[in-house]
Design a protein around this motif. Structure first.
Motif, PDB file in Angstrom:
ATOM      1  N   ALA A   8       0.828  -1.215   0.000  1.00 57.22           N
ATOM      2  CA  ALA A   8       0.000   0.000   0.000  1.00 57.22           C
ATOM      3  C   ALA A   8       0.857   1.258   0.000  1.00 57.22           C
ATOM      4  N   THR A   9       1.870   1.307   0.865  1.00 54.25           N
ATOM      5  CA  THR A   9       2.703   2.510   0.933  1.00 54.25           C
ATOM      6  C   THR A   9       3.548   2.684  -0.321  1.00 54.25           C
ATOM      7  N   THR A  10       3.993   1.576  -0.919  1.00 56.61           N
ATOM      8  CA  THR A  10       4.772   1.667  -2.162  1.00 56.61           C
ATOM      9  C   THR A  10       3.921   2.245  -3.286  1.00 56.61           C
ATOM     10  N   ILE A  11       2.680   1.764  -3.406  1.00 56.34           N
ATOM     11  CA  ILE A  11       1.784   2.266  -4.457  1.00 56.34           C
ATOM     12  C   ILE A  11       1.469   3.741  -4.231  1.00 56.34           C
ATOM     13  N   LEU A  12       1.149   4.094  -2.984  1.00 51.77           N
ATOM     14  CA  LEU A  12       0.809   5.491  -2.684  1.00 51.77           C
ATOM     15  C   LEU A  12       2.007   6.411  -2.906  1.00 51.77           C
ATOM     16  N   MET A  13       3.201   5.939  -2.525  1.00 50.27           N
ATOM     17  CA  MET A  13       4.384   6.774  -2.697  1.00 50.27           C
ATOM     18  C   MET A  13       4.725   6.932  -4.184  1.00 50.27           C
ATOM     19  N   GLY A  35      21.931   8.413  -8.301  1.00 50.43           N
ATOM     20  CA  GLY A  35      21.900   9.407  -9.367  1.00 50.43           C
ATOM     21  C   GLY A  35      20.521   9.540  -9.987  1.00 50.43           C
ATOM     22  N   ASP A  36      20.453   9.660 -11.305  1.00 53.40           N
ATOM     23  CA  ASP A  36      19.176   9.858 -11.993  1.00 53.40           C
ATOM     24  C   ASP A  36      18.263   8.642 -11.927  1.00 53.40           C
ATOM     25  N   TRP A  37      18.809   7.492 -11.484  1.00 55.92           N
ATOM     26  CA  TRP A  37      17.945   6.323 -11.301  1.00 55.92           C
ATOM     27  C   TRP A  37      16.909   6.547 -10.205  1.00 55.92           C
ATOM     28  N   CYS A  38      17.123   7.533  -9.347  1.00 52.12           N
ATOM     29  CA  CYS A  38      16.156   7.832  -8.283  1.00 52.12           C
ATOM     30  C   CYS A  38      14.758   8.082  -8.835  1.00 52.12           C
ATOM     31  N   TRP A  39      14.690   8.646 -10.023  1.00 56.67           N
ATOM     32  CA  TRP A  39      13.397   9.092 -10.575  1.00 56.67           C
ATOM     33  C   TRP A  39      12.808   8.090 -11.559  1.00 56.67           C
ATOM     34  N   TRP A  40      13.391   6.887 -11.626  1.00 58.52           N
ATOM     35  CA  TRP A  40      12.969   5.932 -12.651  1.00 58.52           C
ATOM     36  C   TRP A  40      11.674   5.231 -12.274  1.00 58.52           C
ATOM     37  N   ALA A  41      10.863   5.023 -13.293  1.00 59.05           N
ATOM     38  CA  ALA A  41       9.689   4.153 -13.222  1.00 59.05           C
ATOM     39  C   ALA A  41       9.343   3.777 -14.654  1.00 59.05           C
ATOM     40  N   PRO A  42       8.771   2.609 -14.871  1.00 56.94           N
ATOM     41  CA  PRO A  42       8.375   2.241 -16.227  1.00 56.94           C
ATOM     42  C   PRO A  42       7.456   3.308 -16.834  1.00 56.94           C
ATOM     43  N   LEU A  59       9.480   4.624  -8.987  1.00 54.91           N
ATOM     44  CA  LEU A  59       9.389   3.313  -8.356  1.00 54.91           C
ATOM     45  C   LEU A  59      10.580   3.055  -7.444  1.00 54.91           C
ATOM     46  N   ILE A  60      11.689   3.725  -7.716  1.00 55.78           N
ATOM     47  CA  ILE A  60      12.900   3.533  -6.909  1.00 55.78           C
ATOM     48  C   ILE A  60      12.750   4.176  -5.533  1.00 55.78           C
ATOM     49  N   LEU A  61      12.157   5.367  -5.482  1.00 59.36           N
ATOM     50  CA  LEU A  61      12.037   6.081  -4.201  1.00 59.36           C
ATOM     51  C   LEU A  61      11.241   5.302  -3.157  1.00 59.36           C
ATOM     52  N   PRO A  62      10.070   4.719  -3.485  1.00 63.35           N
ATOM     53  CA  PRO A  62       9.369   3.936  -2.459  1.00 63.35           C
ATOM     54  C   PRO A  62      10.119   2.672  -2.047  1.00 63.35           C
ATOM     55  N   LEU A  63      10.844   2.047  -2.984  1.00 58.42           N
ATOM     56  CA  LEU A  63      11.629   0.864  -2.617  1.00 58.42           C
ATOM     57  C   LEU A  63      12.764   1.251  -1.674  1.00 58.42           C
ATOM     58  N   LYS A  64      13.395   2.392  -1.955  1.00 60.70           N
ATOM     59  CA  LYS A  64      14.439   2.899  -1.059  1.00 60.70           C
ATOM     60  C   LYS A  64      13.850   3.227   0.313  1.00 60.70           C
ATOM     61  N   ALA A  65      12.655   3.836   0.311  1.00 66.80           N
ATOM     62  CA  ALA A  65      12.001   4.187   1.576  1.00 66.80           C
ATOM     63  C   ALA A  65      11.700   2.936   2.403  1.00 66.80           C
ATOM     64  N   ALA A  66      11.257   1.864   1.736  1.00 67.67           N
ATOM     65  CA  ALA A  66      10.977   0.611   2.448  1.00 67.67           C
ATOM     66  C   ALA A  66      12.252   0.044   3.063  1.00 67.67           C
ATOM     67  N   PHE A  67      13.353   0.124   2.319  1.00 62.56           N
ATOM     68  CA  PHE A  67      14.641  -0.351   2.834  1.00 62.56           C
ATOM     69  C   PHE A  67      15.058   0.449   4.063  1.00 62.56           C
TER      70      PHE A  67
END
Length: 483
Positions: free
Chosen positions: A284-289, A442-449, A296-304
């Protein structure tokens, strides 16, 4: 409520310092900081809703109360608070200490302490990440010894009068303990009862006297009850497992109950549903974030980061309250941690972790949306939220730290757990590890499909670009007087 108010008021002061009139400053504050508050509250509600999966009424009531509190805090932050700011205008800075009363423009903030601090972190990202993760893993190590327990008089200090009295009763009148294991036998054949109770008395962990002579119900002659006492009331797992595995005839039902059994089943229910709670909350938090930030990278980093923060906090609690370090100084008895309270602490800490992460990332994404590079966005986001997160954490430290003076070990769990979590989250994670990891990504922070980004844009949750944006003035102290 304090977090949300601080975030919006700070943004309002920043907009006023940038030269906007009061109505514009209020609108910009609600559009940016207010939006973040609403998303943060939504994520916290989602994480708290995970407690509704557990059957315990205690956790359900806490979940409903916390969800209502967070919802009301967010609602008042984007309704009543903006109205108050519209009335106050520039007077929002009045009646304060001169040094902190002035509102700094965005440029001043980004070149202040937190901006310089973030710059130093980003110059040494690999070293800082390695050292911090290693340190957090060391704090997590004691979790391997974590144990769960139920309520008992041992959660009072050893010299507490009630606990001393209970100890005397248990010592001199062992058959008057307050927590027997009870058996309920349902059978129409009374000849089955005696042999069954005799076999049950061989259960490990019982006092030598075993189970008492069964008594028959006065309202239903097919129901019998008996009870026995444990040598150690905290060691009941093997006893209950033995009793529940006793073979009975087809027309006989054996039920195991009593205080130890309730505690055993409560902990089992919590542990059985914990994986489902973790999976649903993280999803839920990953989808909302993602919907909030478009990455998609930022919520995964946040979960970590949340896992590191939670794990290290639980490690500290285990090291203190289960392994007993500081037991003499703090006047408590080392023992398993009360399960309900521990799960409550986990939910609160995860919610706070999400709160601070959303505050931090929202300013980074906002800067990125305006065209900043990844490094500039990291510096801007950390500089603008560093003081707010630190202030909010210090205020909460004062509130929850007061629980440390309670005689109840359960309250001390909350105090030391929150102190550890806030120190780790607001300093080590948000102000050091997050900027360092994002610098390396780096710029991968903002990546999502691409298809996910299209969904986010279609829903309309992208970071807003305000129509009256303008260049912020360069701070006077940064102007090169030689030019």
């Amino acid at each position: 409520a304090i977090d949300y108010a601080l975030f919006i008021v700070s943004r309002f002061r920043e907009e006023v310092a940038a030269g906007y009139d009061t109505p514009t400053a209020v609108r910009r504050s609600v559009t940016t900081a207010g939006r973040t508050v609403v998303f943060s509250a939504t994520m916290i509600v989602a994480s708290l809703a995970g407690m509704l999966l557990f059957p315990q009424g205690f956790l359900k009531s806490i979940a409903y109360g916390a969800i209502a509190t967070v919802t009301l805090a967010a609602f008042t932050a984007v309704t009543i608070l903006p109205a108050m700011l519209a009335i106050l205008g520039k007077r929002v800075n009045a009646l304060g200490i001169e040094r902190f009363r002035r509102g700094d423009s965005a440029a001043n903030v980004e070149h202040g302490f937190w901006g310089r601090w973030t710059g130093w972190v980003m110059r040494h990202p690999r070293k800082i990440t390695a050292v911090l993760i290693l340190g957090l893993l060391v704090l997590i190590l004691p979790v391997r010894n974590i144990a769960f327990g139920g309520f008992s008089e041992k959660y009072l200090p050893p010299d507490n009068a009630v606990r001393v009295a209970q100890h005397e009763i248990d010592t001199y009148f062992p058959l008057r303990k307050s927590d027997p294991i009870e058996l309920v036998i349902v059978t129409a054949d009374s000849t089955q009862v005696g042999p069954l109770v005799e076999r049950a008395s061989f259960a490990p962990g019982l006092l030598p006297s075993g189970f008492e002579i069964p008594t028959r119900s006065q309202t239903d002659p097919t129901i019998y009850k008996t009870q026995a006492y444990l040598v150690d009331s905290s060691k009941y797992d093997k006893t209950i497992d033995f009793l529940r595995n006793l073979e009975t005839s087809e027309d006989t039902t054996l039920m195991v109950t009593g205080v130890p059994t309730v505690q055993h089943d409560t902990i089992a229910a919590l542990l059985n549903r914990l994986p489902l709670m973790i999976a649903l909350v993280l999803a839920a938090t990953t989808i909302l974030m993602f919907l909030t930030f478009g990455s998609l990278i930022l919520p995964l980093k946040a979960a970590f980061m949340s896992v590191l923060g939670l794990g290290s906090t639980l490690g500290i609690l285990t090291w203190i309250f289960t392994e007993g370090h500081g037991a003499t100084l703090l006047n408590f008895t080392p023992q398993p941690i009360q399960a309900n309270i521990l799960f409550l602490i986990i939910a609160i800490i995860y919610g706070l972790s999400t709160d601070y992460e959303v505050f931090l990332l929202s300013r980074m994404v906002e800067a990125r949306t305006r065209g900043a590079t990844t490094e500039e966005a990291i510096r801007s986001g950390t500089a603008h939220t560093g003081r707010i997160i630190t202030a909010a954490a210090l205020i909460l430290l004062v509130v929850t730290g007061a629980f440390a003076f309670s005689d109840l070990v359960l309250m001390q769990y909350i105090a030391y757990g929150m102190i550890a979590a806030l120190v780790i989250d607001a300093t080590v994670l948000r102000m050091m590890l997050v900027p360092a990891v994002m610098k390396m990504l780096g710029d991968w922070c903002w990546w999502a499909p691409a298809w996910m980004k299209r969904i986010q844009q279609r829903i309309g949750l992208s970071e807003p670009i305000l129509d009256d944006e303008r260049e912020q003035p360069v701070p006077r102290e940064l102007v090169d007087t030689r030019s």
